[in-house]
Design a protein around this motif. Structure first.
Motif, mmCIF file in Angstrom:
data_model
loop_
_atom_site.group_PDB
_atom_site.id
_atom_site.type_symbol
_atom_site.label_atom_id
_atom_site.label_comp_id
_atom_site.label_asym_id
_atom_site.label_seq_id
_atom_site.Cartn_x
_atom_site.Cartn_y
_atom_site.Cartn_z
ATOM 1 N N ASN A 114 0.832 -1.219 0.000
ATOM 2 C CA ASN A 114 0.000 0.000 0.000
ATOM 3 C C ASN A 114 0.858 1.256 0.000
ATOM 4 N N ASP A 115 1.849 1.276 0.901
ATOM 5 C CA ASP A 115 2.724 2.442 1.030
ATOM 6 C C ASP A 115 3.485 2.707 -0.269
ATOM 7 N N ILE A 116 3.950 1.637 -0.910
ATOM 8 C CA ILE A 116 4.689 1.777 -2.175
ATOM 9 C C ILE A 116 3.777 2.380 -3.244
ATOM 10 N N ILE A 117 2.550 1.883 -3.318
ATOM 11 C CA ILE A 117 1.607 2.366 -4.341
ATOM 12 C C ILE A 117 1.236 3.830 -4.091
ATOM 13 N N MET A 118 1.041 4.205 -2.827
ATOM 14 C CA MET A 118 0.727 5.604 -2.511
ATOM 15 C C MET A 118 1.899 6.519 -2.861
ATOM 16 N N ALA A 119 3.122 6.069 -2.550
ATOM 17 C CA ALA A 119 4.310 6.896 -2.830
ATOM 18 C C ALA A 119 4.509 7.092 -4.332
ATOM 19 N N ALA A 176 5.367 10.381 -7.220
ATOM 20 C CA ALA A 176 6.552 10.415 -8.100
ATOM 21 C C ALA A 176 7.053 8.997 -8.275
ATOM 22 N N LEU A 177 7.645 8.718 -9.441
ATOM 23 C CA LEU A 177 8.212 7.394 -9.686
ATOM 24 C C LEU A 177 9.268 7.070 -8.639
#
Length: 297
Positions: free
Chosen positions: A158-163, A167-168
């Motif tokens: 989840n955190d990765i997708i939100m970040a 920005a990439l």
């Protein structure tokens, strides 16, 4: 810098080298195992595999030595191409070399800021950046949980997708920043290492390559030939254990009419060999190493 191989003496003893025999080192790296094997050969020959372009620079100029710039999942094809017959032993030291960990631009290590790459071979079209920026929630959760054994994998995904919506995520630091708030206090480095391991295994399809290699070994090894494999985490070790014990990935026992186990190998090590405390003190990378040795029936 390529460091000394873990449990070098145990590995070389495990191969039970015939000076006139033919051997393969399928994870050449800095050439530590290969050098030790060549020291024991007279008229024998050694074939070394490595898909990492950096490893090719370490190849020896020796008539008894052939370097094959390939992934060991093509083991059988290239041994047939170069040698044409069966061989007397093979060694595989799985995992990432110290050199790869210590090269920031490869992106393997949590210690440096570098591009989120993690490819063992630059010919691989998939890198870690592509995974964190394109995989959906279910896929990210699966690899973090399965390959990294990460607790709360779904929340970290989840955190990765939100970040990445802001920005990439293209560097190791950006990935660490994306998951920082989720890391349990006091265990930050351990969980980061698990996340990086999961991505690396997915990028390089490491477990599939290992399975393909082990599947081919019985066809390449002579009766009495040794299979020597060192692994560094439980997923690899389980695959090696299953293949050496039963000859298949699942560890499914097949028996003959008389109830004898049908397997291509006799186990030389019933339990894996682990490094001595002195070696672990000298080389922290040895801490998780497990060595299994089997002999072709």
């Amino acid at each position: 810098m390529y460091h000394d191989p873990v449990m070098l003496n145990e590995c070389i003893q495990g191969l039970n080298i015939d000076p006139e025999g033919v051997y393969a080192d399928v994870t050449f790296g800095g050439g530590g195992h290969s050098r030790a094997i060549l020291e024991q050969l007279t008229t024998g020959h050694l074939y070394a595999f490595d898909q990492d372009e950096d490893a090719a620079r370490n190849a020896f100029d020796d008539p008894r030595f052939t370097f094959i710039p390939q992934n060991f999942k093509y083991f059988k094809n290239f041994i047939q191409l170069y040698h044409g017959g069966k061989i007397d032993g093979v060694i595989a030291d799985l995992g990432v070399s110290s050199h790869q960990f210590d090269t920031p631009e490869k992106g393997f290590s949590t210690r440096f800021d570098g591009r989120l790459d993690m490819r063992m071979s630059q010919e691989n079209p998939l890198d870690a950046s592509a995974i964190v920026n394109t995989y959906d929630h279910a896929s990210l959760t699966r690899i973090l949980s399965l390959y990294g054994e990460v607790q709360q994998a779904h929340l970290i995904a989840n955190d990765i997708i939100m970040a990445r919506e802001n920005a990439l995520i293209e560097t190791t630091t950006q990935l660490k920043d994306a998951v920082q708030a989720r890391l349990p206090r006091g265990k930050e480095n351990k969980v980061l290492a698990q996340i990086f391991q999961a991505l690396r295994i997915e990028v390089n399809q490491e477990l599939e390559a290992l399975g393909a290699f082990l599947e081919q070994c019985p066809d390449v090894l002579k009766p009495g030939a040794r299979l020597v494999v060192m692994s560094y985490h439980s997923l690899e070790d389980r695959i090696v254990k299953n293949y050496t014990k039963t000859g298949n990935a699942e560890g499914k026992e097949e028996k003959d009419f008389f109830g004898n186990l049908l397997t291509p190998y006799k186990l030389i090590t019933r339990k894996p060999i682990v490094p001595a405390d002195e070696e672990i003190a000298r080389n922290s990378r040895a801490r998780s190493a497990k060595l299994r040795i089997a002999e072709r029936r």
